[in-house]
Write a protein that holds these residues in place. Structure first.
Motif, mmCIF file in Angstrom:
data_model
loop_
_atom_site.group_PDB
_atom_site.id
_atom_site.type_symbol
_atom_site.label_atom_id
_atom_site.label_comp_id
_atom_site.label_asym_id
_atom_site.label_seq_id
_atom_site.Cartn_x
_atom_site.Cartn_y
_atom_site.Cartn_z
ATOM 1 N N SER A 72 13.366 16.562 26.878
ATOM 2 C CA SER A 72 12.660 16.285 25.795
ATOM 3 C C SER A 72 12.635 17.288 24.684
ATOM 4 O O SER A 72 13.440 18.253 24.833
ATOM 5 C CB SER A 72 11.234 16.325 26.185
ATOM 6 N N THR A 73 12.180 17.118 23.654
ATOM 7 C CA THR A 73 12.323 18.221 22.556
ATOM 8 C C THR A 73 11.446 17.981 21.556
ATOM 9 O O THR A 73 10.630 17.188 21.480
ATOM 10 C CB THR A 73 13.737 18.095 21.586
ATOM 11 N N LEU A 74 11.243 18.957 20.436
ATOM 12 C CA LEU A 74 10.160 19.037 19.628
ATOM 13 C C LEU A 74 10.917 18.810 18.269
ATOM 14 O O LEU A 74 11.847 19.457 17.860
ATOM 15 C CB LEU A 74 9.483 20.509 19.458
ATOM 16 N N MET A 75 10.373 17.858 17.300
ATOM 17 C CA MET A 75 10.925 17.636 16.077
ATOM 18 C C MET A 75 9.981 18.201 15.010
ATOM 19 O O MET A 75 8.860 17.951 14.932
ATOM 20 C CB MET A 75 11.079 16.211 15.721
ATOM 21 N N VAL A 76 10.355 19.602 14.394
ATOM 22 C CA VAL A 76 9.562 20.109 13.608
ATOM 23 C C VAL A 76 9.209 19.421 12.135
ATOM 24 O O VAL A 76 10.395 18.911 11.720
ATOM 25 C CB VAL A 76 10.054 21.545 13.107
ATOM 26 N N THR A 77 8.135 18.703 11.896
ATOM 27 C CA THR A 77 8.049 18.048 10.762
ATOM 28 C C THR A 77 7.593 18.699 9.649
ATOM 29 O O THR A 77 7.848 18.408 8.774
ATOM 30 C CB THR A 77 7.177 16.782 11.096
ATOM 31 N N SER A 78 6.955 19.869 9.669
ATOM 32 C CA SER A 78 6.495 20.991 8.751
ATOM 33 C C SER A 78 6.315 22.371 9.364
ATOM 34 O O SER A 78 5.617 22.475 10.395
ATOM 35 C CB SER A 78 5.661 20.496 7.953
ATOM 36 N N GLN A 79 6.770 23.401 8.412
ATOM 37 C CA GLN A 79 6.241 24.859 8.683
ATOM 38 C C GLN A 79 6.166 25.586 7.534
ATOM 39 O O GLN A 79 6.883 25.329 6.604
ATOM 40 C CB GLN A 79 7.404 25.332 9.870
ATOM 41 N N SER A 80 4.937 26.481 7.835
ATOM 42 C CA SER A 80 4.622 27.212 6.565
ATOM 43 C C SER A 80 4.699 28.815 7.276
ATOM 44 O O SER A 80 3.810 29.033 8.051
ATOM 45 C CB SER A 80 3.360 26.787 5.981
ATOM 46 N N LEU A 81 5.427 29.585 6.557
ATOM 47 C CA LEU A 81 5.270 30.911 6.606
ATOM 48 C C LEU A 81 4.595 31.553 5.432
ATOM 49 O O LEU A 81 4.938 31.671 4.449
ATOM 50 C CB LEU A 81 6.526 31.556 6.741
ATOM 51 N N LEU A 82 3.208 31.839 5.817
ATOM 52 C CA LEU A 82 2.135 32.129 4.565
ATOM 53 C C LEU A 82 1.687 33.502 5.196
ATOM 54 O O LEU A 82 1.996 34.147 5.990
ATOM 55 C CB LEU A 82 1.174 31.156 4.618
ATOM 56 N N ASP A 83 0.978 33.958 3.504
ATOM 57 C CA ASP A 83 0.378 35.267 3.821
ATOM 58 C C ASP A 83 1.139 36.487 4.457
ATOM 59 O O ASP A 83 0.864 37.093 5.399
ATOM 60 C CB ASP A 83 -1.079 35.226 4.476
ATOM 61 N N PRO A 84 2.517 36.586 4.065
ATOM 62 C CA PRO A 84 3.403 37.731 4.892
ATOM 63 C C PRO A 84 3.093 38.983 4.480
ATOM 64 O O PRO A 84 2.640 39.433 3.435
ATOM 65 C CB PRO A 84 4.724 37.212 4.394
ATOM 66 N N ALA A 85 3.515 39.847 5.528
ATOM 67 C CA ALA A 85 3.139 41.243 5.677
ATOM 68 C C ALA A 85 4.499 41.743 6.245
ATOM 69 O O ALA A 85 5.187 40.818 6.913
ATOM 70 C CB ALA A 85 2.074 41.669 6.195
ATOM 71 N N PRO A 86 4.753 42.979 6.269
ATOM 72 C CA PRO A 86 6.124 43.482 6.701
ATOM 73 C C PRO A 86 6.170 43.043 8.356
ATOM 74 O O PRO A 86 7.033 42.945 9.090
ATOM 75 C CB PRO A 86 5.812 45.054 6.678
ATOM 76 N N ASP A 87 5.072 42.992 8.920
ATOM 77 C CA ASP A 87 5.078 42.993 10.495
ATOM 78 C C ASP A 87 4.325 42.045 11.047
ATOM 79 O O ASP A 87 4.190 41.722 12.322
ATOM 80 C CB ASP A 87 4.640 44.243 11.083
#
Ligand SMILES: *[C@@H]1O[C@H](CO)[C@@H](O)[C@H](O)[C@H]1NC(C)=O
Ligand SMILES: *[C@@H]1O[C@H](CO)[C@@H](O)[C@H](O)[C@H]1NC(C)=O
Ligand SMILES: *[C@@H]1O[C@H](CO)[C@@H](O)[C@H](O)[C@H]1NC(C)=O
Ligand SMILES: *[C@@H]1O[C@H](CO)[C@@H](O)[C@H](O)[C@H]1NC(C)=O
Ligand SMILES: *[C@@H]1O[C@H](CO)[C@@H](O)[C@H](O)[C@H]1NC(C)=O
Ligand SMILES: *[C@@H]1O[C@H](CO)[C@@H](O)[C@H](O)[C@H]1NC(C)=O
Ligand SMILES: *[C@@H]1O[C@H](CO)[C@@H](O)[C@H](O)[C@H]1NC(C)=O
Ligand SMILES: *[C@@H]1O[C@H](CO)[C@@H](O)[C@H](O)[C@H]1NC(C)=O
Ligand SMILES: *[C@@H]1O[C@H](CO)[C@@H](O)[C@H](O)[C@H]1NC(C)=O
Ligand SMILES: *[C@@H]1O[C@H](CO)[C@@H](O)[C@H](O)[C@H]1NC(C)=O
Ligand SMILES: *[C@@H]1O[C@H](CO)[C@@H](O)[C@H](O)[C@H]1NC(C)=O
Length: 348
Positions: A72-87
């Motif tokens: 089986s596998t996962l199909m990523v339909t959407s991803q969001s990298l939000l509110d970023p900080a250095p760590d």
């Protein structure tokens, strides 16, 4: 595959020795033997049952469960990298569980390591919630992700920026429960294929004009930038500052404020402080055609006052070049005539 509880009391015949028919002496002997040693047969039977059942329960079933997970596998339909900080950053991830088997099982929550291809060191860790896994099940994750290994995360950010397509491995282990069978532990080592930003191919300045009226000291021109994002990912990046060069001559800086790159074509407003002396010198010497090949070099990516090195570094390693027709810009500003240059007069 259900390991049935075999009836345990059966095999040993418990006939009385006295009831032996006269004709079958041999059979009687056998029966006597069986009767006397029934417990041996009982033990043998139990052992046989255990030998058959235990592997089914403890080897075959976990094996089948593992095999179904492997397939089986996962199909990523959407991803969001939000509110970023250095760590850290906030991650919203939507995916669909795809399986070719008829597996329909409950998967426990587990801690997943996300690794790049050829690396065992995770660039991030996720808490995967429990799911009722069957082909087509949706899974959503929304959580704060800590960047534990900076080098790996920089490599991950660079991979996303430069690749047309890339793989991420989701590793971990957790409980799987199938029907009424007891829980078994499965290992995950899922290859997830995602589209990247493909080196920002198609990046362009589609509009650029000099601000003739009053303007702040920090900029004297504005424009529109096109950034195609062929991935399913959204990146919140904050304020980007870029240096502009023609060859080795600096012609100014430009900024993109509050950048959020969404899937599809992004058109963003650009503010620039151009050095008009430098532009003029180039225009009258090396670039009389007015077409400037402008190298755009990232200087900083700052979100809420903090530098984001994982975006800065890969962007700094990747120069973007746009062709800008400076004569057209000057014509729009009504300056071409005064300078004696416009697209219809080539003499200058
Ligand atoms: C599942 O895949 C792993 C490698 O990722 C392999 O070592 C293992 O043998 C596979 N198990 C089954 C049951 O297919
Ligand atoms: C399912 O099977 C198809 C065809 O055999 C294959 O292309 C696909 O990759 C498989 N999907 C998974 C999740 O293994
Ligand atoms: C699994 O689900 C996907 C998407 O819902 C579908 O395209 C695919 O045909 C299904 N595969 C099987 C084996 O049912
Ligand atoms: C960039 O945009 C300008 C203005 O819209 C257009 O003329 C030019 O063809 C574009 N360049 C590329 C490489 O698409
Ligand atoms: C530049 O700014 C002026 C004034 O605010 C505006 O009218 C114009 O549309 C802007 N141009 C671009 C390309 O954004
Ligand atoms: C740019 O390069 C040219 C030669 O290619 C050189 O003559 C000139 O001095 C350089 N200018 C700067 C500002 O480095
Ligand atoms: C994005 O813009 C490019 C160039 O203008 C165009 O070829 C492409 O079809 C657009 N893509 C989308 C998804 O609108
Ligand atoms: C503008 O460019 C000219 C010529 O390249 C240079 O001498 C001058 O120092 C630059 N001005 C600024 C503010 O960078
Ligand atoms: C970008 O800069 C503007 C002006 O300096 C500021 O108001 C804004 O908060 C900054 N945006 C982010 C995401 O840091
Ligand atoms: C990007 O361009 C700048 C200025 O032209 C140059 O100094 C730098 O070496 C270039 N970097 C790369 C990675 O091409
Ligand atoms: C360019 O200049 C010529 C005369 O020098 C003038 O006739 C023409 O209208 C100008 N074209 C534009 C687009 O301004």
């Amino acid at each position: 595959m259900a390991p049935e509880e075999e009836p345990q009391e059966k095999p040993a015949t418990l006939e009385e020795e006295g009831n032996v028919p006269a004709d079958g002496r041999k059979r009687a002997k056998v029966k006597r033997h069986c009767g006397r040693f029934w417990w041996i047969y009982a033990i043998v039977f139990v052992i046989v049952v255990l030998v058959v059942v235990l592997p089914v329960v403890y080897v075959a079933y976990p094996n089948m469960a593992q095999s179904a997970i492997n397939k089986s596998t996962l199909m990523v339909t959407s991803q969001s990298l939000l509110d970023p900080a250095p760590d850290h950053f906030h991650l919203d991830l939507d995916s669909v569980f795809l399986s070719n088997s008829s597996l329909h099982a409950k998967l426990d929550a587990f801690e997943a390591d996300l690794c790049l291809e050829d690396s065992d060191i995770p660039f991030a860790q996720l808490s995967i919630p429990p799911i009722d896994a069957a082909n087509g099940t949706h899974e959503s994750v929304s959580q704060e992700v800590q960047i534990k290994n900076k080098d790996q995360f920089y490599a991950y950010a660079q991979t996303q920026l430069l690749s047309e397509e890339y793989n991420v491995y989701l590793k971990g282990k957790g409980g799987l429960k199938y029907g009424k069978l007891q829980k078994t532990t499965v290992k995950y080592n899922d290859k997830i294929t995602l589209k990247g930003l493909n080196g920002l191919k198609g990046f362009n300045v589609t509009d650029f004009e000099l601000i003739m009226g009053s303007h702040p000291a920090s900029y004297n021109s504005n424009g529109t930038v096109l950034i195609p994002n062929p991935s399913v990912s959204t990146y919140e990046m904050g304020n980007m500052t870029m240096d502009m060069y023609v060859g080795n001559v600096s012609i100014g800086t430009s900024t993109l404020d509050n950048v959020v790159l969404r899937p599809g074509n992004n058109t963003l407003p650009l503010l620039a402080l151009t050095n008009q002396t430098a532009v003029g010198l180039l225009l009258f010497t090396k670039y009389k055609s007015g077409i400037f090949p402008i190298d755009i070099v990232c200087r900083s990516v700052i979100y809420n006052g903090q530098h984001l090195p994982y975006y800065e570094r890969p962007l700094q390693a990747k120069n973007l070049t746009v062709q800008l027709n400076v004569i057209e810009v000057l014509e729009k500003a009504g300056l071409a005539q005064a300078l004696g240059i416009n697209t219809t007069t080539s003499a200058r």
